[in-house]
Write an enzyme that holds these catalytic residues in place. Sequence first.
Site, short mmCIF file in Angstrom:
data_model
loop_
_atom_site.label_atom_id
_atom_site.label_comp_id
_atom_site.label_asym_id
_atom_site.label_seq_id
_atom_site.Cartn_x
_atom_site.Cartn_y
_atom_site.Cartn_z
N VAL A 75 74.61 42.28 -8.53
CA VAL A 75 74.53 40.82 -8.62
C VAL A 75 74.43 40.38 -10.08
CG1 VAL A 75 73.18 38.78 -7.97
CG2 VAL A 75 73.49 40.64 -6.32
N CYS A 76 73.73 41.16 -10.89
CA CYS A 76 73.46 40.77 -12.29
C CYS A 76 74.73 40.45 -13.08
CB CYS A 76 72.65 41.85 -12.99
SG CYS A 76 71.04 42.14 -12.23
N PRO A 77 75.78 41.29 -13.03
CA PRO A 77 76.96 40.94 -13.83
C PRO A 77 77.64 39.65 -13.37
CG PRO A 77 77.38 42.93 -12.55
CD PRO A 77 75.93 42.61 -12.41
N GLU A 119 76.09 37.02 -12.24
CA GLU A 119 75.28 35.93 -12.79
C GLU A 119 75.53 35.76 -14.29
OE1 GLU A 119 71.23 35.40 -10.44
OE2 GLU A 119 71.30 37.27 -11.59
N LEU A 120 75.55 36.88 -15.02
CA LEU A 120 75.73 36.79 -16.47
C LEU A 120 77.12 36.26 -16.83
CD1 LEU A 120 73.85 39.95 -17.74
CD2 LEU A 120 72.98 37.64 -17.34
#
EC number: 1.11.1.26
Length: 187
Positions: free
Chosen positions: A46-48, A50-51
């Site tokens: 999920v992190c990439p 969002e970034l």
Amino acid sequence: MSLIGKEVLPFTAQAYHNGDFVTVSDENLKGQWSIFCFYPADFTFVCPTELEDLQNQYAELKSLGVEVYSVSTDTHFTHKAWHDHSETINKIEYVMIGDPSQKISRNFEVLNEEEGLADRGTFIIDPDGVIQTVEINAGGIGRDASTLVNKVKAAQYVRNNPGEVCPAKWQEGSETLTPSLDLVGKI
């Protein structure tokens, strides 16, 4: 206990930014609007997304005088490796802070102590270094960075127009409210 209205606690950390390692501290926040975007870890799922979404809003946020900082408990070296090996993360132009000591994550009260990772926390910080908004999501729920633009505009409007407040779904140029006895029970 809420962090709203509290000054960011002192910190110094190493970060990766546009091909260089840089030092970032709470002093960098003074005199400008800032967004801190905490996320659990590099090289995840999920992190990439969002970034990248935050990067897609970066130019508009910069035009509003906002600097963006992403923060995870990874090191600045890990941020560089991720930046070098991910097409998604390679696009990022904002500062990527490493928080391996977990001090910054603790200061912002987003550290999951059991996992040693930061929760998904987003903070808008005013030019005095004071936290104006807080959003914290569970690990499996990604954030929508487009909402930050209107939140920043509302925070800037309220700061520049004492005595006025922005109602729900406020958009730049729309009506604000001036709290008074006359409005009680009429909205």
